[in-house]
Design a protein around this motif. Structure first.
Motif, mmCIF file in Angstrom:
data_model
loop_
_atom_site.group_PDB
_atom_site.id
_atom_site.type_symbol
_atom_site.label_atom_id
_atom_site.label_comp_id
_atom_site.label_asym_id
_atom_site.label_seq_id
_atom_site.Cartn_x
_atom_site.Cartn_y
_atom_site.Cartn_z
ATOM 1 N N ILE A 177 0.867 -1.182 0.000
ATOM 2 C CA ILE A 177 0.000 0.000 0.000
ATOM 3 C C ILE A 177 0.902 1.230 0.000
ATOM 4 O O ILE A 177 1.443 1.628 1.038
ATOM 5 C CB ILE A 177 -0.928 0.042 1.240
ATOM 6 C CG1 ILE A 177 -1.603 -1.306 1.456
ATOM 7 C CG2 ILE A 177 -1.959 1.156 1.080
ATOM 8 C CD1 ILE A 177 -2.549 -1.723 0.371
ATOM 9 N N PRO A 178 1.118 1.856 -1.154
ATOM 10 C CA PRO A 178 2.042 3.001 -1.228
ATOM 11 C C PRO A 178 1.628 4.126 -0.287
ATOM 12 O O PRO A 178 0.459 4.516 -0.232
ATOM 13 C CB PRO A 178 1.920 3.455 -2.691
ATOM 14 C CG PRO A 178 1.403 2.264 -3.427
ATOM 15 C CD PRO A 178 0.513 1.554 -2.458
ATOM 16 N N GLY A 179 2.604 4.622 0.483
ATOM 17 C CA GLY A 179 2.341 5.721 1.403
ATOM 18 C C GLY A 179 1.880 5.283 2.779
ATOM 19 O O GLY A 179 1.834 6.096 3.703
ATOM 20 N N LEU A 180 1.550 4.001 2.928
ATOM 21 C CA LEU A 180 1.098 3.495 4.231
ATOM 22 C C LEU A 180 1.991 2.338 4.692
ATOM 23 O O LEU A 180 1.523 1.415 5.359
ATOM 24 C CB LEU A 180 -0.365 3.031 4.147
ATOM 25 C CG LEU A 180 -1.406 4.095 3.787
ATOM 26 C CD1 LEU A 180 -2.789 3.479 3.694
ATOM 27 C CD2 LEU A 180 -1.411 5.225 4.821
ATOM 28 N N GLU A 181 3.260 2.392 4.346
ATOM 29 C CA GLU A 181 4.171 1.294 4.677
ATOM 30 C C GLU A 181 4.268 1.042 6.184
ATOM 31 O O GLU A 181 4.425 -0.110 6.614
ATOM 32 C CB GLU A 181 5.570 1.579 4.104
ATOM 33 C CG GLU A 181 5.670 1.447 2.593
ATOM 34 C CD GLU A 181 5.195 2.676 1.857
ATOM 35 O OE1 GLU A 181 5.210 2.652 0.608
ATOM 36 O OE2 GLU A 181 4.811 3.663 2.532
ATOM 37 N N GLN A 231 1.039 -0.989 7.403
ATOM 38 C CA GLN A 231 0.522 -2.057 6.544
ATOM 39 C C GLN A 231 0.112 -3.296 7.328
ATOM 40 O O GLN A 231 -0.809 -4.013 6.926
ATOM 41 C CB GLN A 231 1.572 -2.419 5.485
ATOM 42 C CG GLN A 231 1.705 -1.350 4.417
ATOM 43 C CD GLN A 231 2.545 -1.791 3.237
ATOM 44 O OE1 GLN A 231 2.359 -1.326 2.121
ATOM 45 N NE2 GLN A 231 3.490 -2.678 3.482
ATOM 46 N N HIS A 278 1.647 -1.615 -5.948
ATOM 47 C CA HIS A 278 0.387 -2.335 -5.735
ATOM 48 C C HIS A 278 0.643 -3.500 -4.777
ATOM 49 O O HIS A 278 1.798 -3.832 -4.474
ATOM 50 C CB HIS A 278 -0.133 -2.868 -7.069
ATOM 51 C CG HIS A 278 -1.607 -2.685 -7.263
ATOM 52 N ND1 HIS A 278 -2.540 -3.307 -6.471
ATOM 53 C CD2 HIS A 278 -2.315 -1.937 -8.154
ATOM 54 C CE1 HIS A 278 -3.755 -2.971 -6.880
ATOM 55 N NE2 HIS A 278 -3.643 -2.117 -7.898
ATOM 56 N N HIS A 284 -2.517 5.265 -2.284
ATOM 57 C CA HIS A 284 -3.000 4.318 -1.263
ATOM 58 C C HIS A 284 -4.521 4.129 -1.357
ATOM 59 O O HIS A 284 -5.022 3.036 -1.092
ATOM 60 C CB HIS A 284 -2.603 4.784 0.141
ATOM 61 C CG HIS A 284 -3.219 6.086 0.564
ATOM 62 N ND1 HIS A 284 -2.664 7.310 0.256
ATOM 63 C CD2 HIS A 284 -4.350 6.353 1.285
ATOM 64 C CE1 HIS A 284 -3.405 8.278 0.766
ATOM 65 N NE2 HIS A 284 -4.444 7.728 1.387
ATOM 66 N N LEU A 296 -5.957 0.420 -2.075
ATOM 67 C CA LEU A 296 -6.869 -0.140 -1.069
ATOM 68 C C LEU A 296 -8.199 -0.551 -1.694
ATOM 69 O O LEU A 296 -8.707 -1.661 -1.454
ATOM 70 C CB LEU A 296 -7.107 0.877 0.051
ATOM 71 C CG LEU A 296 -6.069 0.925 1.169
ATOM 72 C CD1 LEU A 296 -6.371 2.078 2.111
ATOM 73 C CD2 LEU A 296 -6.038 -0.394 1.944
#
Length: 319
Positions: free
Chosen positions: A35-39, A42, A194, A289, A293
């Motif tokens: 999830i890009p930006g929510l590493e 996650q 992704h 994200h 999602l």
């Protein structure tokens, strides 16, 4: 061929087709970001995803077992429901295990061939699910608008042909995806923003010409989503017209409740899918994200909800 052996057989067939192709381009491994930006969060996102996957497994296996073991449920509505349950099992299992591995244990790397196979399964079985939803809408239309001719119109032979048509359409339309991707050249950019291998996400990494891939992907999306949504809309418009003519408010409310829950599940399947499709092409301002999602939940929420909406709310299965 059993449900368990069919995906395995399909995987082996696809591997042979890809490995025997004449294109011997370098085969890079891809890196799935998740999830890009929510590493940092996650692992918390993985919890609801894992619950949805567990619900999908338990619910759909239960539906298949009940319909298989009860001869009284070998009717059009339940046969279509069993097709939907089988497709949902494959669809969820094609997405969730790798996505959870990425989010929980940082298993980001995925092989080139494995990525293409995952992409094929996800898109092919999404197409099949869309086709089964059309068949179920047709079944409801015949049952409500032509109840006296229901068994004559949707006899076992027709149901078998519909199921085969849904299967063949999904395979024939989506087999070109991995084959066309084999022709692309991938340079150093092999990071996929992704949680799983998605067609357009992979195409965007290529440093060679991708016009054919993009055009074919757009054509398939318009054919599948456009025609199927139109067919479902026409079916439920006729159903609504017939329900409004039913005498008695209680009967109308019951019909509205059943059809309303079905429509909600259909919307949950199509709306995020259409959103993801449009975002890849036009939604450059949509946060990554949010896109990922929704694209991931769209493959997990319907398989988890379908057994509840189509199964538990059906009196015969509940009993």
């Amino acid at each position: 061929m059993t449900l368990v052996s069919f995906p395995s057989f399909l995987s082996k067939t696809l591997i042979m087709a890809l490995s025997n192709s004449s294109w011997r381009l370098p085969q890079p491994s891809f890196f799935l970001v998740g999830i890009p930006g929510l590493e940092e969060s996650q692992h918390w996102i993985a919890l609801p995803m894992g619950i949805l996957y567990l619900l999908a497994l338990v619910g759909n296996v239960t539906i298949l077992f009940i319909i298989w073991t009860d001869p009284s449920l070998h009717q059009p509505m339940y046969l279509f429901l069993s097709m939907l349950a089988a497709i949902d099992l494959v669809l969820a299992s094609s997405t969730a295990p790798k996505a959870l591995a990425v989010l929980l244990v940082h298993a980001h790397e995925i092989g080139y061939t494995v990525c293409l196979i995952q992409m094929f399964f996800i898109h092919a079985f999404s197409s099949m699910e869309s086709g089964v939803l059309v068949a179920m809408a047709l079944d409801r239309y015949v049952a409500i608008c032509h109840p006296l001719h229901h068994s004559a119109i949707l006899h076992p032979g027709i149901i078998g042909r519909i199921g085969m048509a849904v299967l063949v359409r999904g395979l024939l339309l989506l087999i070109p995806f991995p084959i066309l991707l084999r022709k692309l050249i991938f340079c150093q950019a092999t990071v996929i923003g992704h949680a799983y291998c998605e067609h357009m996400a992979v195409v965007k990494l290529a440093c060679s010409e991708t016009t054919v891939n993009r055009a074919y992907g757009l054509t398939v999306a318009l054919l599948v989503i456009g025609l199927d949504v139109l067919s479902i809309g026409v079916s439920y418009a006729h159903i609504l017209q017939a329900v409004l003519k039913v005498p008695g408010s209680e009967a109308r409310l019951k019909a509205f409740g059943t059809c309303g829950s079905h429509v909600c599940v259909i919307l949950v399947f199509y709306v995020p899918g259409i959103f993801s499709f449009l975002t890849h092409r036009f939604g450059h301002r949509v946060p990554p994200h949010v896109h990922v999602l929704l694209a991931t939940l769209y493959l997990l929420v319907p398989p988890a909800l379908n057994p509840l909406v189509y199964g538990v709310k059906t009196q015969q299965i509940r009993q």
